[in-house]
Design an enzyme around this catalytic site. Structure first.
Site, PDB file in Angstrom:
ATOM      1  CD  GLU A 311      -2.862  -1.180   2.374  1.00 15.29           C
ATOM      2  OE1 GLU A 311      -4.029  -1.603   2.225  1.00 15.29           O
ATOM      3  OE2 GLU A 311      -2.423  -0.786   3.479  1.00 15.29           O
ATOM      4  CD1 TRP A 377      -0.877  -8.268   1.033  1.00 18.65           C
ATOM      5  CD2 TRP A 377      -2.983  -7.665   1.500  1.00 18.65           C
ATOM      6  NE1 TRP A 377      -1.059  -6.979   0.574  1.00 18.65           N
ATOM      7  CE2 TRP A 377      -2.342  -6.578   0.858  1.00 18.65           C
ATOM      8  CE3 TRP A 377      -4.304  -7.519   1.896  1.00 18.65           C
ATOM      9  CZ2 TRP A 377      -2.985  -5.375   0.595  1.00 18.65           C
ATOM     10  CZ3 TRP A 377      -4.955  -6.310   1.637  1.00 18.65           C
ATOM     11  CH2 TRP A 377      -4.293  -5.253   0.998  1.00 18.65           C
ATOM     12  CE1 TYR A 402      -4.578 -10.251   5.674  1.00 15.00           C
ATOM     13  CE2 TYR A 402      -5.517  -8.065   5.892  1.00 15.00           C
ATOM     14  CZ  TYR A 402      -4.503  -8.894   5.454  1.00 15.00           C
ATOM     15  OH  TYR A 402      -3.415  -8.365   4.805  1.00 15.00           O
ATOM     16  CD1 TRP A 452      -4.450  -7.128   9.076  1.00 13.27           C
ATOM     17  CD2 TRP A 452      -2.691  -5.835   9.521  1.00 13.27           C
ATOM     18  NE1 TRP A 452      -3.462  -7.447   8.174  1.00 13.27           N
ATOM     19  CE2 TRP A 452      -2.364  -6.671   8.423  1.00 13.27           C
ATOM     20  CE3 TRP A 452      -1.738  -4.938   9.981  1.00 13.27           C
ATOM     21  CZ2 TRP A 452      -1.131  -6.631   7.787  1.00 13.27           C
ATOM     22  CZ3 TRP A 452      -0.496  -4.893   9.340  1.00 13.27           C
ATOM     23  CH2 TRP A 452      -0.212  -5.725   8.254  1.00 13.27           C
TER      24      TRP A 452
END
Length: 544
Positions: A311, A377, A402, A452
């Protein structure tokens, strides 16, 4: 007495034999020198709840013996456990295998063995069993994001114990991001003095979500990290550090503005999402990060060193005349090539010191140093591409692994993010994508669950989001690929008693408890169709 089939993760083979073994005050542990540390660990694990001494040495009286040793005919991490009336014998292909066998021993005893003080009125006995077991994958991991919300050291150590309990062996520590820098770098103290703290945190997943006005921060000293690494190693868990670059670097730029493209002074980010501020690509910035990685490599003996690479918006690079000048000087025509150049410089530095670069699947959009490992991912497109390019890969697709994603469609799920990632959906995950040849599939090292922490703001909430889904993932990564969710669910029901004894605040089958809810705080839910459309666009730039 606990029935053997309740073991989790499920062993490769298990059969019942005559008799069983009862732990008493006379039971001793015998071990060869190679596995003596594991014998000491097992003694310390058994003592509190039973109240027995478990001396390491010859058996005395009629208490029988627990024998630990190596067997060169067994594979790495594999073990055999045989429990009969006079002895429990655990042999392993290596010390890790013996340790895994000891974890199975604990599960064969009453769940109260996991309590940390003496328990009365319990018969401490194992059924008669003969277990042969070996993991399916060598990388059985969990990623813990301590950058967004800091997790104190003692909670990291507890999480390592929970990983070891489930025969997971890789802790991927996400140490830096836009919202915080968590690893002490002595050459650059402002990374933690400034970058380790933010003035507030976004609450909720919507663009207009407020911040809480509460300062947040923390970091691990180098002595803390050495302790974490050593504690994990004693439990055969490798700690893989990640220092994210060239995106997700806002906290570093806030500490040292010269690292940024604009040179502007920034505060550490208080909001989630993809941040526009990225590192510049001057030689001085590369040198800065090579210094950082030198200290990181000194702290972490892992063969894998994470560099992120995900990202990274290119807007500042495209608009900056100096960056465009550097691209022309280096013979680069696109910003994607510029990112690959930056990552390649770091990767070459790691390789020269005997380490392997580990990064997210965006790195497949450009060339990579030999020996690089990819974390796939954005679905499994990255896993397929990496394997076909001869690169090793760790499968961690967001729609299966996730663990910060919501766990059901219920409105009671706390700060619902992403698709509903149910226990059954996690259990149905296969790290090896369809369509790979056997040679290509061999590049799949395994998988990991990613936790996360934007909306997982405490160790209690890590428990809620990780468990029992991490139990399901542990079985996926350890056990043979033929799986039965009904059988798993029956064994999990017994396993939850163990988690209760440990004190894990897992998500109950009925849903969140009142203190696990976050009423009035909106999340960012999506449907599977919306997620699939987004991922198709995201992976379009991966080079085949």
């Amino acid at each position: 007495m606990v029935d053997a089939p309740t073991l989790l993760p499920r062993p490769a083979t298990i059969r019942t034999v005559a008799g069983g073994f009862e732990l008493t005050g006379d039971t001793a542990i015998r071990a060869t020198d190679e596995v003596l540390p594991t014998a000491e660990w097992l003694r310390d694990a058994l003592r509190p709840a039973t109240g027995f001494r478990f001396p390491i040495g010859p058996a005395t009286g009629t208490g029988g013996v627990i024998e630990l040793g190596l067997d060169p005919d067994l594979p790495a991490e594999g073990y055999r456990l045989v429990a009969g009336p006079d002895a429990v014998r655990i042999t392993g292909g290596d010390a890790a295998g013996v340790f895994h066998g000891c974890q199975s021993l604990l599960q064969l005893v009453a769940p109260a063995v996991f309590r940390r003080a003496k328990v009365s009125g319990v018969r401490w006995a194992l059924p008669g069993v003969d277990i042969s077991d070996v993991p399916r994958f060598g990388w059985r991991g969990a990623m813990l994001d301590v950058a967004r919300h800091f997790m104190p050291k003692h909670d990291v150590l507890r999480f390592i114990d929970l990983m070891a309990m489930h025969k997971l062996n890789v802790l991927h520590l996400h140490l830096t991001d836009d919202q915080g820098w968590r690893v002490e770098i002595r050459r650059y103290p402002l990374l933690t003095e400034t970058g380790g703290w933010r003035r507030a945190s976004q609450v909720g997943g919507t663009p207009d979500a407020p911040t809480d006005g509460r300062p947040h921060g923390g970091f691990y000293t180098q002595d803390d990290l050495r302790e974490i690494v050593a504690y994990a190693a004693a439990r055969f868990v490798t700690v893989v550090p990640e220092v994210d670059l060239p995106g997700h670097s806002h906290a570093a730029i806030a500490a040292y503005p010269a690292l940024g493209v604009t040179g502007a002074e920034l505060e550490v980010a208080t909001r989630w999402g993809v941040d526009v501020n990225v590192l510049n690509t001057e030689e001085s910035t590369v040198a800065f990060y090579l210094d950082v990685f030198d200290e990181v490599m000194e702290l972490f003996p892992s063969p894998y060193i994470g560099v992120g690479g995900d990202e990274c918006p290119k807007d500042q690079w495209k608009a900056d005349p100096r960056t465009q000048e550097l691209m022309r000087t280096r013979g680069l025509t696109t910003e994607e090539e510029l990112q690959a150049w930056f990552v390649g410089r770091v990767g070459a530095h790691l390789n020269a010191r005997g380490r392997r670069l580990y990064g997210w699947d965006e790195l497949l959009e450009g060339p990579l140093p030999a020996g690089s490992v990819i974390g796939s991912w954005r679905g499994l497109t990255g896993a397929v591409t990496a394997a076909r390019r001869g690169l090793d890969v760790v499968s961690c697709p967001d729609d299966r692994t996730y663990l910060d994603y919501r766990q059901s469609e219920s409105a009671d799920e706390p700060i619902a993010v992403g698709i509903p990632l149910t226990l059954e959906r996690v259990y149905g995950f296969d790290p090896v994508p369809d369509g790979l040849s056997p040679a290509e599939a061999a590049h799949v090292l395994g998988g990991q669950g990613n936790i996360w922490s934007e909306h997982v703001d405490s160790p209690r909430m890590v428990d809620y989001f990780a468990f029992p889904r991490l139990c399901a993932l542990a079985e996926v990564l350890w056990s043979p690929d033929a799986r039965d969710f009904g059988d798993f669910s029956a064994r999990l029901a017994a396993h939850l008693d163990r988690l209760d004894a440990v004190g894990v605040e897992y998500r109950r089958p009925s849903g969140p408890q009142p203190w696990q809810m976050r009423p009035g705080v909106p999340g960012r839910p999506s449907t599977l169709a919306e997620r699939d459309a987004l991922i198709r666009d995201e992976v379009a730039g991966i080079r085949t």
